[in-house]
Design an enzyme around this catalytic site. Sequence first.
Site, short mmCIF file in Angstrom:
data_model
loop_
_atom_site.label_atom_id
_atom_site.label_comp_id
_atom_site.label_asym_id
_atom_site.label_seq_id
_atom_site.Cartn_x
_atom_site.Cartn_y
_atom_site.Cartn_z
CB SER A 60 45.87 41.62 33.90
OG SER A 60 45.73 41.47 35.29
CG HIS A 91 41.65 44.18 36.41
ND1 HIS A 91 41.04 42.96 36.28
CD2 HIS A 91 42.98 43.92 36.43
CE1 HIS A 91 41.95 41.99 36.24
NE2 HIS A 91 43.14 42.56 36.34
CG HIS A 113 43.12 40.22 41.62
ND1 HIS A 113 42.65 41.36 41.00
CD2 HIS A 113 43.53 39.39 40.62
CE1 HIS A 113 42.78 41.24 39.69
NE2 HIS A 113 43.31 40.06 39.44
CE1 TYR A 115 46.52 42.26 43.15
CE2 TYR A 115 46.53 39.97 42.44
CZ TYR A 115 46.43 41.31 42.15
OH TYR A 115 46.25 41.72 40.84
CD GLU A 116 42.05 44.09 43.60
OE1 GLU A 116 41.67 45.26 43.46
OE2 GLU A 116 41.53 43.12 43.02
CB ALA A 143 47.70 38.13 32.25
CG MET A 246 49.17 36.46 41.42
SD MET A 246 49.85 38.11 41.72
CE MET A 246 51.58 37.86 41.30
CB SER A 247 43.00 35.87 39.15
OG SER A 247 43.37 35.51 37.81
CG ASN A 270 55.45 36.61 32.90
OD1 ASN A 270 54.23 36.75 33.00
ND2 ASN A 270 56.19 36.06 33.84
CG HIS A 284 50.82 44.53 36.43
ND1 HIS A 284 50.16 43.33 36.33
CD2 HIS A 284 49.88 45.50 36.23
CE1 HIS A 284 48.87 43.54 36.10
NE2 HIS A 284 48.67 44.85 36.02
#
Length: 309
Positions: A60, A91, A113, A115-116, A143, A246-247, A270, A284
């Site tokens: 990201s 992306h 991803h 989650y997509e 990230a 998440m990746s 973060n 995000h």
Amino acid sequence: MALPLHGDCEYGWRRCKCLIPASKVEQFNCRSSYDDCKKAADWLLYRTKQRPKVAIICGSGLGGLAELIDDKTIFPYEDIPGFPTSTVAGHAGQLVFGTLQGQECVCMQGRFHFYEGYSMETVTFPVRVFSLLGVETLIVTNAAGGLNASYRVGDIMVIKDHINLPGFSGQSPLVGHNDDRFGVRFPCMSDAYDRNLRALAIEAAHEQKCGSFLQEGVYCMVAGPTYETIAESNLLKKLGADAVGMSTVPEVVVARHCGLRVLGLSLITNKVVTDYDSNEKANHEEVLATTSLRAQDLQRLVRHLITKI
């Protein structure tokens, strides 16, 4: 009464057309075949003279890595046979071939991803294509949220190991039929992140004056798309995770299955909230903002590292 099941495939996956909306059936199809991956690889090889040995997957907000490449040939994902498209902000969604510091490379400007809504097999389809292009080394960037209390926003973490939480529940790109042309049935993951590449990355970071914000630690993958609860964050810390995202892990698993060397780099965007009295909330937009501030340092590190591989 047993539910009617339809659509068995040769790998044993089954899907129920009676219960699953047509728009979602794609997620439940069996893995992409060797021929599917070869078709995409051959399509690319026919359209570029580049024969990359290094592939880079941009996380990201880190697509600027591709802008460093010279003599570029760009392929939008939607033009490549079998490629899905990225739907996440930050992306770009294109494959960039060219040279970086004289080294022929291919760069994914945007990843896919779980989650997509994509299956793990679809998420990792490009990595199998890379292996058929002749790629030998994969650099993955992401990230991530910092779990380690000593980490600061803007740190770069060299990934030394990972925790694959989706894999614990059977969400692995290697589930199902194994094609020996890609790799062995039971690949080893104790050496997932190449020790020599990690040492080169640390060396390159110090040479590029990045040592003051360099870390080395364990990355944990969660499925997302929600950020972690406070209880979940504290659990991940107890499991030994230094950063969470998440990746990355599915691509690494498939890369190692295909025999590629892997280097992973996380940009800590973060601090993960672990205190119930905190008013901080992950979002995000914060991730992308922090990435833009440190992206040039990460790009400088990767560019210098390429000369050492």
